[in-house]
Design a protein around this motif. Structure first.
Motif, PDB file in Angstrom:
ATOM      1  N   VAL A 171       0.784  -1.238   0.000  1.00 21.43           N
ATOM      2  CA  VAL A 171       0.000   0.000   0.000  1.00 21.43           C
ATOM      3  C   VAL A 171       0.822   1.298   0.000  1.00 21.43           C
ATOM      4  O   VAL A 171       0.537   2.205  -0.780  1.00 21.43           O
ATOM      5  N   PRO A 172       1.855   1.417   0.827  1.00 25.62           N
ATOM      6  CA  PRO A 172       2.601   2.692   0.828  1.00 25.62           C
ATOM      7  C   PRO A 172       3.311   2.938  -0.500  1.00 25.62           C
ATOM      8  O   PRO A 172       3.576   1.999  -1.259  1.00 25.62           O
ATOM      9  N   THR A 173       3.612   4.201  -0.774  1.00 29.34           N
ATOM     10  CA  THR A 173       4.375   4.526  -1.986  1.00 29.34           C
ATOM     11  C   THR A 173       5.826   4.080  -1.793  1.00 29.34           C
ATOM     12  O   THR A 173       6.258   3.806  -0.664  1.00 29.34           O
ATOM     13  N   GLU A 174       6.590   4.077  -2.883  1.00 30.99           N
ATOM     14  CA  GLU A 174       7.992   3.656  -2.775  1.00 30.99           C
ATOM     15  C   GLU A 174       8.756   4.580  -1.823  1.00 30.99           C
ATOM     16  O   GLU A 174       9.584   4.128  -1.033  1.00 30.99           O
ATOM     17  N   GLU A 175       8.469   5.881  -1.876  1.00 27.53           N
ATOM     18  CA  GLU A 175       9.157   6.825  -0.977  1.00 27.53           C
ATOM     19  C   GLU A 175       8.800   6.527   0.479  1.00 27.53           C
ATOM     20  O   GLU A 175       9.643   6.574   1.371  1.00 27.53           O
ATOM     21  N   GLU A 176       7.527   6.219   0.698  1.00 30.59           N
ATOM     22  CA  GLU A 176       7.105   5.920   2.070  1.00 30.59           C
ATOM     23  C   GLU A 176       7.773   4.638   2.582  1.00 30.59           C
ATOM     24  O   GLU A 176       8.144   4.548   3.754  1.00 30.59           O
ATOM     25  N   ILE A 177       7.914   3.665   1.700  1.00 32.22           N
ATOM     26  CA  ILE A 177       8.566   2.414   2.132  1.00 32.22           C
ATOM     27  C   ILE A 177      10.032   2.679   2.475  1.00 32.22           C
ATOM     28  O   ILE A 177      10.555   2.165   3.470  1.00 32.22           O
ATOM     29  N   GLU A 178      10.694   3.500   1.642  1.00 34.72           N
ATOM     30  CA  GLU A 178      12.105   3.863   1.920  1.00 34.72           C
ATOM     31  C   GLU A 178      12.211   4.403   3.346  1.00 34.72           C
ATOM     32  O   GLU A 178      13.038   3.959   4.131  1.00 34.72           O
ATOM     33  N   ARG A 179      11.364   5.332   3.670  1.00 36.76           N
ATOM     34  CA  ARG A 179      11.397   6.009   4.962  1.00 36.76           C
ATOM     35  C   ARG A 179      11.039   5.025   6.090  1.00 36.76           C
ATOM     36  O   ARG A 179      11.725   4.948   7.104  1.00 36.76           O
ATOM     37  N   ALA A 180       9.964   4.294   5.875  1.00 32.04           N
ATOM     38  CA  ALA A 180       9.507   3.348   6.908  1.00 32.04           C
ATOM     39  C   ALA A 180      10.577   2.298   7.194  1.00 32.04           C
ATOM     40  O   ALA A 180      10.781   1.907   8.351  1.00 32.04           O
ATOM     41  N   MET A 181      11.264   1.849   6.156  1.00 36.36           N
ATOM     42  CA  MET A 181      12.266   0.799   6.366  1.00 36.36           C
ATOM     43  C   MET A 181      13.509   1.335   7.072  1.00 36.36           C
ATOM     44  O   MET A 181      14.155   0.605   7.830  1.00 36.36           O
ATOM     45  N   GLN A 182      13.840   2.610   6.853  1.00 38.63           N
ATOM     46  CA  GLN A 182      14.951   3.203   7.621  1.00 38.63           C
ATOM     47  C   GLN A 182      14.621   3.146   9.107  1.00 38.63           C
ATOM     48  O   GLN A 182      15.434   2.757   9.936  1.00 38.63           O
ATOM     49  N   VAL A 183      13.394   3.528   9.422  1.00 39.20           N
ATOM     50  CA  VAL A 183      12.961   3.528  10.821  1.00 39.20           C
ATOM     51  C   VAL A 183      12.949   2.097  11.361  1.00 39.20           C
ATOM     52  O   VAL A 183      13.457   1.815  12.448  1.00 39.20           O
ATOM     53  N   PHE A 184      12.384   1.197  10.569  1.00 34.89           N
ATOM     54  CA  PHE A 184      12.256  -0.191  11.023  1.00 34.89           C
ATOM     55  C   PHE A 184      13.632  -0.791  11.351  1.00 34.89           C
ATOM     56  O   PHE A 184      13.835  -1.397  12.404  1.00 34.89           O
ATOM     57  N   VAL A 185      14.564  -0.619  10.422  1.00 33.03           N
ATOM     58  CA  VAL A 185      15.908  -1.182  10.628  1.00 33.03           C
ATOM     59  C   VAL A 185      16.529  -0.578  11.888  1.00 33.03           C
ATOM     60  O   VAL A 185      17.132  -1.279  12.712  1.00 33.03           O
ATOM     61  N   ASN A 186      16.343   0.726  12.065  1.00 33.59           N
ATOM     62  CA  ASN A 186      16.857   1.389  13.267  1.00 33.59           C
ATOM     63  C   ASN A 186      16.250   0.765  14.532  1.00 33.59           C
ATOM     64  O   ASN A 186      16.948   0.514  15.517  1.00 33.59           O
ATOM     65  N   CYS A 187      14.952   0.493  14.496  1.00 35.90           N
ATOM     66  CA  CYS A 187      14.274  -0.067  15.672  1.00 35.90           C
ATOM     67  C   CYS A 187      14.768  -1.478  15.984  1.00 35.90           C
ATOM     68  O   CYS A 187      14.953  -1.836  17.157  1.00 35.90           O
ATOM     69  N   VAL A 188      14.975  -2.285  14.940  1.00 31.63           N
ATOM     70  CA  VAL A 188      15.482  -3.647  15.167  1.00 31.63           C
ATOM     71  C   VAL A 188      16.868  -3.577  15.819  1.00 31.63           C
ATOM     72  O   VAL A 188      17.171  -4.278  16.792  1.00 31.63           O
ATOM     73  N   LYS A 189      17.702  -2.696  15.280  1.00 29.03           N
ATOM     74  CA  LYS A 189      19.066  -2.586  15.821  1.00 29.03           C
ATOM     75  C   LYS A 189      19.048  -2.070  17.265  1.00 29.03           C
ATOM     76  O   LYS A 189      19.736  -2.607  18.131  1.00 29.03           O
ATOM     77  N   LEU A 190      18.240  -1.045  17.489  1.00 30.00           N
ATOM     78  CA  LEU A 190      18.189  -0.434  18.821  1.00 30.00           C
ATOM     79  C   LEU A 190      17.720  -1.457  19.862  1.00 30.00           C
ATOM     80  O   LEU A 190      18.334  -1.610  20.923  1.00 30.00           O
ATOM     81  N   ALA A 191      16.654  -2.174  19.522  1.00 32.28           N
ATOM     82  CA  ALA A 191      16.128  -3.180  20.471  1.00 32.28           C
ATOM     83  C   ALA A 191      17.158  -4.284  20.702  1.00 32.28           C
ATOM     84  O   ALA A 191      17.340  -4.746  21.834  1.00 32.28           O
ATOM     85  N   SER A 192      17.850  -4.686  19.649  1.00 32.55           N
ATOM     86  CA  SER A 192      18.822  -5.790  19.768  1.00 32.55           C
ATOM     87  C   SER A 192      20.011  -5.372  20.625  1.00 32.55           C
ATOM     88  O   SER A 192      20.456  -6.123  21.495  1.00 32.55           O
ATOM     89  N   VAL A 193      20.524  -4.168  20.370  1.00 35.82           N
ATOM     90  CA  VAL A 193      21.695  -3.688  21.120  1.00 35.82           C
ATOM     91  C   VAL A 193      21.319  -3.504  22.593  1.00 35.82           C
ATOM     92  O   VAL A 193      22.063  -3.898  23.497  1.00 35.82           O
ATOM     93  N   ARG A 194      20.152  -2.951  22.834  1.00 34.58           N
ATOM     94  CA  ARG A 194      19.721  -2.755  24.232  1.00 34.58           C
ATOM     95  C   ARG A 194      19.551  -4.100  24.945  1.00 34.58           C
ATOM     96  O   ARG A 194      19.905  -4.228  26.115  1.00 34.58           O
ATOM     97  N   GLN A 195      19.003  -5.071  24.237  1.00 36.18           N
ATOM     98  CA  GLN A 195      18.831  -6.383  24.864  1.00 36.18           C
ATOM     99  C   GLN A 195      20.190  -6.980  25.236  1.00 36.18           C
ATOM    100  O   GLN A 195      20.378  -7.525  26.305  1.00 36.18           O
ATOM    101  N   ARG A 196      21.148  -6.843  24.321  1.00 33.98           N
ATOM    102  CA  ARG A 196      22.490  -7.380  24.544  1.00 33.98           C
ATOM    103  C   ARG A 196      23.149  -6.672  25.732  1.00 33.98           C
ATOM    104  O   ARG A 196      23.783  -7.302  26.566  1.00 33.98           O
ATOM    105  N   LEU A 197      22.965  -5.372  25.799  1.00 34.94           N
ATOM    106  CA  LEU A 197      23.552  -4.594  26.912  1.00 34.94           C
ATOM    107  C   LEU A 197      22.935  -4.992  28.255  1.00 34.94           C
ATOM    108  O   LEU A 197      23.620  -5.055  29.268  1.00 34.94           O
ATOM    109  N   ALA A 198      21.632  -5.289  28.207  1.00 33.90           N
ATOM    110  CA  ALA A 198      20.947  -5.650  29.459  1.00 33.90           C
ATOM    111  C   ALA A 198      21.401  -7.026  29.925  1.00 33.90           C
ATOM    112  O   ALA A 198      21.271  -7.377  31.065  1.00 33.90           O
TER     113      ALA A 198
END
Ligand code: PLP
Length: 425
Positions: free
Chosen positions: A398-425
């Protein structure tokens, strides 16, 4: 860098940088949605010709008045069009209304309450609780049908080539109250899995080892929905059943929801002649006939198998770049980090991603708070319960290609952030 190889100091630096990036996304007021497994407006427009295609001409092969009641099993031209999609004979298909999910619900409900044959025995009359096998991750609405009808769900592993058949067969042998299995054989929702020939061959034989009145619910929702011409095909279930004499043990489903209009398409159901007779008898209690005019419209628009293929290429032209953007971000952002694994489907509507154990809910929450909506974690499992809390479904249609670009930047950031925080904990 792999997460497991990072020192504590590296992890802390990583966390600081990722959190800064995350805050920027949060501050930018995004409102993006990767939840909806439905066609985009651009895809729906590919079928717009359908609205005027009849030009007032309602003539059909049987010369029946399509405006009137009747024709419960659908018009002949439509059977000829869609029987090849399910690979069943013309006398083994029913063309219904606009939703295959409705046909699935009816099929489960009739089996549970009324039974299959003229004097058929219902599942409910067996005095045990009815159970279904659910390959996971899977389609949430299959699970809702079971839950709504009081059917207990048993998750089974979905491998790269289909359900784990050793597991499926072992469960069926030991428990005759298992009456069904949900299967999405080509481009499964959400993994994009295509069942191998060997798996289809074994599924065709389940009727021989299961208890009485067992049915395979073969939801071929993405039967013709490949992203390229060389995507893998799935073997014909009914053809396999014919060689084993198990035709009565399968129900096949499909629809044009993602071919023409999701809200105004045509659904169809393939089954043995005996099953068709019993099913239409029950269906006749719910309606006098389907929308045959819409069925004729579909025949005029799609014409034949070649017409369907041609039409689906146009969908692929819209969808493929969207899938490519998602996969590019996953590969570039998460490849080699051991923080996630994902599927790279050759068709269908979804990409399935597994985070590290215990993180799916956190990733979905982080993304939501940064303005990117994802399907709730757990939705791809019976009762909404992903035991490892890992699976996330990504729907890029459903989202446009530009929206997917943006959403995926955020998504990848969230996966990394959650993973790094879990490892630190
Ligand atoms: N089956 C699967 C596997 C789906 O993913 C979907 C929709 O997302 C459906 C069925 C719904 O089909 P219909 O629109 O024909 O009811």
């Amino acid at each position: 860098m792999e997460l497991t190889q990072a020192s504590n100091e590296q992890l802390r630096e990583w966390e600081t940088a990722l959190a800064e990036e995350y805050q920027q996304y949060q501050a930018s007021g995004l409102n993006l949605d990767l939840t909806r497994g439905k066609p985009s407006a651009q895809q729906l427009s590919l079928s717009d010709e359908i609205s005027d295609i009849l030009g007032g001409d309602l003539s059909n092969e049987a010369n029946t008045d399509l405006r009137n009641y009747g024709g419960l099993d659908g018009i002949l031209e439509c059977k000829e069009l869609f029987a090849p999609v399910l690979d069943v004979n013309i006398d083994e298909i029913l063309i219904g209304g606009n939703s295959s999910l409705t046909l699935m619900y009816f099929a489960v409900m009739f089996a549970q309450q009324q039974g299959f044959g003229e004097l058929g025995q219902s599942w409910a009359s067996e005095n045990t609780s009815t159970k279904f096998l659910c390959p996971v991750p899977g389609y949430d609405r299959h699970f809702s049908v079971c839950e709504h009808l009081g059917i207990e769900m048993i998750p089974v592993t979905l491998n790269d080539d289909g359900p784990d058949m050793d597991e499926v067969e072992a469960l069926l042998k030991q428990d005759s109250s298992i009456k069904g299995i949900w299967c999405v054989p080509r481009f499964s929702n959400p993994t994009g899995t295509v069942y191998s020939n060997a798996v289809v061959e074994r599924i065709a034989q389940l009727g021989k080892i299961a208890g009485d009145n067992f049915r395979v619910f073969w939801d071929n929702a993405y039967a013709v929905h490949s992203l390229s011409d060389d995507a893998p095909e799935v073997a014909s279930l009914m053809a396999c059943c014919r060689t084993h004499g198990t035709e009565d043990s399968v129900y096949l489903f499909g629809s044009t929801s993602k071919i023409t209009y999701a809200g105004a398409g045509v659904a169809f159901m393939g089954m043995s002649k005996a099953n068709l007779k019993a099913f239409t008898k029950h269906l006749g209690m719910t309606q006098i006939g389907p929308d045959k005019i819409n069925q004729l419209r579909h025949v005029k628009l799609l014409k034949d198998a070649a017409g369907i293929k041609n039409h689906m290429r146009k969908h692929a032209d819209v969808l493929k770049p969207r899938f490519d953007i998602v996969l590019k971000h996953l590969r570039e952002g998460l490849g080699g980090t051991d923080m996630a694994e994902w599927t790279e489907p050759e068709g269908g509507y979804f990409i399935s991603l597994n985070t590290l154990p215990g993180l799916a809910q956190e990733v979905v929450k982080l993304a939501a708070e940064a303005g990117v909506k994802l399907t709730p974690a757990g939705a791809t499992f019976p009762y909404g319960n992903d035991p490892e809390n890992r699976n996330i479904r990504i729907a890029p249609s459903v989202p446009t290609e530009e929206e997917i670009e943006r959403a995926m930047q955020v998504f990848v950031n969230c996966v990394k952030l959650a993973s790094v925080r879990q490892r630190l904990a």
